[in-house]
Every structure is written in structure tokens, then in C-alpha cells.
Scaffold this active site. Structure first.
Site, PDB file in Angstrom:
ATOM      1  N   TYR A  58      20.723   6.749  23.338  1.00 25.41           N
ATOM      2  CA  TYR A  58      19.573   7.665  23.384  1.00 25.41           C
ATOM      3  C   TYR A  58      18.793   7.701  22.076  1.00 25.41           C
ATOM      4  CZ  TYR A  58      22.742  11.026  21.111  1.00 25.41           C
ATOM      5  OH  TYR A  58      23.616  11.630  20.260  1.00 25.41           O
ATOM      6  N   GLU A  59      19.368   7.146  21.006  1.00 29.12           N
ATOM      7  CA  GLU A  59      18.632   7.108  19.740  1.00 29.12           C
ATOM      8  C   GLU A  59      17.562   6.017  19.765  1.00 29.12           C
ATOM      9  OE1 GLU A  59      21.247   7.758  16.053  1.00 29.12           O
ATOM     10  OE2 GLU A  59      22.679   7.207  17.600  1.00 29.12           O
ATOM     11  N   ASN A  88      31.992  21.855  26.283  1.00 23.00           N
ATOM     12  CA  ASN A  88      31.189  22.798  27.083  1.00 23.00           C
ATOM     13  C   ASN A  88      31.444  22.546  28.561  1.00 23.00           C
ATOM     14  OD1 ASN A  88      29.531  20.294  26.280  1.00 23.00           O
ATOM     15  ND2 ASN A  88      28.453  21.031  28.095  1.00 23.00           N
ATOM     16  N   HIS A 100      26.834  13.573  12.735  1.00 19.51           N
ATOM     17  CA  HIS A 100      27.356  12.204  12.641  1.00 19.51           C
ATOM     18  C   HIS A 100      26.990  11.672  11.257  1.00 19.51           C
ATOM     19  CE1 HIS A 100      28.008  11.505  17.081  1.00 19.51           C
ATOM     20  NE2 HIS A 100      27.293  12.613  17.073  1.00 19.51           N
ATOM     21  N   ALA A 104      32.800  13.908  22.240  1.00 20.80           N
ATOM     22  CA  ALA A 104      32.645  15.258  22.785  1.00 20.80           C
ATOM     23  C   ALA A 104      32.078  15.080  24.192  1.00 20.80           C
ATOM     24  CB  ALA A 104      31.678  16.053  21.928  1.00 20.80           C
ATOM     25  N   MET A 108      27.755  11.006  26.413  1.00 11.62           N
ATOM     26  CA  MET A 108      26.692  10.029  26.135  1.00 11.62           C
ATOM     27  C   MET A 108      27.147   8.887  25.225  1.00 11.62           C
ATOM     28  SD  MET A 108      23.663  12.774  25.419  1.00 11.62           S
ATOM     29  CE  MET A 108      23.506  14.264  26.411  1.00 11.62           C
ATOM     30  N   SER A 109      28.441   8.579  25.245  1.00 12.36           N
ATOM     31  CA  SER A 109      28.922   7.525  24.319  1.00 12.36           C
ATOM     32  C   SER A 109      30.127   6.813  24.907  1.00 12.36           C
ATOM     33  CB  SER A 109      29.289   8.168  22.982  1.00 12.36           C
ATOM     34  OG  SER A 109      30.424   8.996  23.138  1.00 12.36           O
ATOM     35  N   HIS A 134      23.485  21.654  21.905  1.00  6.64           N
ATOM     36  CA  HIS A 134      24.176  20.837  20.891  1.00  6.64           C
ATOM     37  C   HIS A 134      24.977  21.710  19.913  1.00  6.64           C
ATOM     38  CE1 HIS A 134      25.081  17.186  18.792  1.00  6.64           C
ATOM     39  NE2 HIS A 134      24.430  17.516  17.699  1.00  6.64           N
ATOM     40  N   SER A 144      31.142  13.225  17.801  1.00  4.71           N
ATOM     41  CA  SER A 144      30.479  14.455  17.320  1.00  4.71           C
ATOM     42  C   SER A 144      31.413  15.394  16.561  1.00  4.71           C
ATOM     43  CB  SER A 144      29.957  15.278  18.503  1.00  4.71           C
ATOM     44  OG  SER A 144      28.757  14.774  18.955  1.00  4.71           O
ATOM     45  N   HIS A 202      24.066   5.714  19.301  1.00  2.00           N
ATOM     46  CA  HIS A 202      23.932   6.073  20.712  1.00  2.00           C
ATOM     47  C   HIS A 202      22.730   5.367  21.322  1.00  2.00           C
ATOM     48  CE1 HIS A 202      25.979   9.565  18.854  1.00  2.00           C
ATOM     49  NE2 HIS A 202      26.629   9.627  20.001  1.00  2.00           N
TER      50      HIS A 202
HETATM   51  N1  HPA Z   1      26.703  16.300  28.912  1.00  6.03           N
HETATM   52  C1  HPA Z   1      26.546  15.094  28.338  1.00  6.03           C
HETATM   53  N2  HPA Z   1      27.022  14.803  27.153  1.00  6.03           N
HETATM   54  C2  HPA Z   1      27.696  15.758  26.493  1.00  6.03           C
HETATM   55  C3  HPA Z   1      27.900  17.021  27.019  1.00  6.03           C
HETATM   56  C4  HPA Z   1      27.365  17.300  28.300  1.00  6.03           C
HETATM   57  O1  HPA Z   1      27.487  18.434  28.826  1.00  6.03           O
HETATM   58  N3  HPA Z   1      28.615  17.747  26.113  1.00  6.03           N
HETATM   59  C5  HPA Z   1      28.846  16.914  25.070  1.00  6.03           C
HETATM   60  N4  HPA Z   1      28.287  15.715  25.285  1.00  6.03           N
END
Ligand code: HPA
Length: 311
Positions: free
Chosen positions: A93-94, A249, A67, A121, A225-226, A286, A34, A91
Site C-alpha cells: 500500500y506504500e 483490533n 516502522h 499486526a 496488510m503484510s 491505526h 507494526s 508494504h
Molecule cells: N485490517 C487490515 N489490516 C490490519 C488490521 C485490520 O483490521 N489491523 C491491523 N492490520
């Protein structure tokens, strides 16, 4: 589309036929997560060659904001190391399956890649891992994998690796040491670069509070998520892997306000105040992830460049 040995070979041969001689064998690959695709803007632009994913046979298209979706060949760092970059990744999730998500890793193997840096990220679960910190992956935890979503499920491609590959050393010790040396050499402070455990979740919804506490309690420092499917497929075919996370975050792990306590106090039926914090304003989003990536991208870029010079 069913992926066969021919699918990987067709992709790799397509690229080999189009890249200049100097990139016909590349030993170093990078998957940019990301907002980190900017790394390719810092390489020698005069020798750079780009392929949008949709033009490469066998590749699906990336659909995520932040991306870019292209494979880039270029010279990285002072050593001008020939490198293949994935700018943007696929990903789970896509809606792609994990074989589609990880196809580029096997294509990289066929192009000659021996060392792969995978960046991402992530959200922090461990309060010591602050927003903006970098984390070198020491290990990973994959609940989707344990529950049946492992990228190696299905036909085993013996030419790439064994049916039952060990993954207890997914993130090569020696590469981790080189990464820390590189970080300190470029002036990243000791407390801003960490080593830890990355938990892979399918997404795309972020974690609930109890999911976050659960992941922390079973050993994860960060969540994202990757990365994990790609790292597993790379290790399966003998590519050494370095994983780098950027903490974008802090994940909400607090229990949050207790509605019942609040109502009982309001109605004068109890004097026991709720001491839990209000989680409003702490929720993952995001935009925050992209913002932090942008702020810290320069350090991450410098780190990857220095690492490339040291290996
Ligand atoms: N959770 C899952 N995936 C993420 C996060 C998160 O807080 N931040 C960036 N990718």
C-alpha cells in the site's frame, strides 16, 4: 528500477562486506511488524550492527509510522543466535511493487538465512480470536495474489527457486509445533495463543463490513496488510517460515444499522425496530493497532526469543 539477480547480490555483498565476521553467515531472520521492532532493543547491544534501509543498495524506504526502517544484525536469546532483523517492512500500500517489498527476503537468503519468522499486526474476523491474542499462521488467503498480485509474477529467478512453487505448506508444521511449545514454556495461556488463517489484503483502507464478512466466510480468521508476499518469496527460495500475528483490533463484521427501517419507524409507517448494532466506536484505526502492539509486544518478543533458542 528493474530488479535483477545483480540487485540482490549487490545488496547482500554490501552487507557482507560491512558486518563483523560472526554475522557473515546468519541462518535466522525475523521480520518485525507494526510496533514490534522493539525486539532489537532486547538483544545484546554491544554486538548489534544497524543499517538504515536507505543506505542499503536496492532497498526502498519504509514510510509507515511505527516502522523504524532498518536492518539489524545481532545475537538473540540465551543461545545468542546470530540473527538478521528487519525492523519495519515494505508494504504494497506504500506504492512499492511486490518485488521491491520482498527484496530483503532474497537478500536474507543470500546471507544464509534458512528459517524466517514473519510477524504482523492483524484484525480479527473470528470472534474466538480476541484482541491481544497471538496467532500462529497455519495457512494464508491472498485475494491480491489470486487476482494477479503475486510477488513471483514476472521473470523467474531460477537460482532462487522454481517457476511454479508449491505453497500448500507455506508455514512449516514443525516450526509451528516449536512455536506452541515456546509459547507454553514462557507462560502464555492456551487460550491466548491460537492457530489460524491470515487473509492478506492490499490496504491501506481497512475492510468494509461486507468485505470482512466475505473474508470470514471463505475461511480467514484474521486479516492484515503484510506477511504473505514475504512468506511466498521465502518459500520459493527454500526458507522455512513461521508466521505470527498479533490481534490488535476486532474487525467490524456486523451489518450495521438499517437506515430505511429507522426512517419507517420514525414516520410511524412501521413498528419493526432495527435490531442491528450501531458500529460507531468499533471502527479500526491505526492508533488502536499501535497501542495493542505496544501492550503485547513483550510477550511476542519473549516468544520469538524462546523460539530462537528451541530451533
Ligand atoms: N485490517 C487490515 N489490516 C490490519 C488490521 C485490520 O483490521 N489491523 C491491523 N492490520
Amino acid at each position: 528500477m528493474t530488479i535483477t539477480q545483480e540487485t540482490y547480490e549487490t545488496s547482500a555483498n554490501y552487507l557482507k562486506n560491512l558486518v563483523p565476521k560472526e554475522f557473515q553467515t546468519v541462518k535466522f531472520g525475523i521480520i518485525c511488524g507494526s510496533g514490534l521492532g522493539g525486539l532489537v532493543d532486547t538483544i545484546d547491544q554491544s554486538t548489534k550492527v544497524e543499517f538504515p534501509y536507505e543506505t542499503i543498495p536496492g532497498f526502498v524506504s519504509s514510510t509507515v509510522v511505527g516502522h523504524a526502517g532498518k536492518l539489524v544484525f545481532g545475537h538473540l536469546g540465551e543461545s545468542r543466535k546470530p540473527t538478521v532483523f528487519m525492523c519495519g517492512r515494505f508494504h504494497f500500500y506504500e506504492g512499492h511493487n511486490l518485488q521491491q517489498c520482498t527484496l530483503p527476503v532474497r537478500v536474507m537468503k543470500l546471507l544464509g538465512v534458512e528459517t524466517l519468522v514473519v510477524t504482523n499486526a492483524c484484525g480479527s474476523l473470528n470472534p474466538e480470536h480476541k484482541v491481544g491474542d497471538l496467532m500462529i499462521l497455519n495457512d494464508h488467503l491472498s485475494l491480491p495474489g489470486l487476482a494477479g498480485n503475486n510477488p513471483l509474477i514476472g521473470h523467474n529467478f531460477d537460482s532462487f527457486g522454481p517457476r511454479f512453487p508449491p505453497v500448500s505448506d507455506t508455514y512449516t508444521y514443525n516450526l509451528r509445533k516449536i512455536a506452541f511449545k515456546a509459547a507454553l514454556e514462557i507462560g502464555i495461556k492456551q487460550d491466548d495463543i491460537r492457530e489460524g488463517v491470515y487473509a492478506f489484503v492490499a490496504g491501506p483502507s481497512y475492510e468494509t463490513r461486507v468485505e470482512a464478512r466475505y473474508l470470514a466466510s471463505i475461511g480467514a480468521d484474521v486479516v492484515g496488510m503484510s506477511t504473505v508476499p514475504e512468506a511466498i518469496v521465502a518459500r520459493h527460495c527454500g526458507i522455512k517460515v513461521l508466521g505470527i500475528s498479533l490481534v490488535t483490533n476486532a474487525v467490524v463484521v456486523a451489518r450495521g444499522k438499517d437506515a430505511k427501517k429507522e426512517v419507517l419507524v420514525e414516520l410511524g409507517l412501521s413498528t419493526e425496530e432495527d435490531t442491528e448494532i450501531d458500529i460507531e466506536g468499533y471502527k479500526a484505526n491505526h492508533e488502536e493497532v499501535l497501542e495493542t502492539s505496544a501492550l503485547r509486544a513483550v510477550d511476542l518478543q519473549k516468544l520469538v526469543k524462546k523460539f530462537a533458542d528451541l530451533i
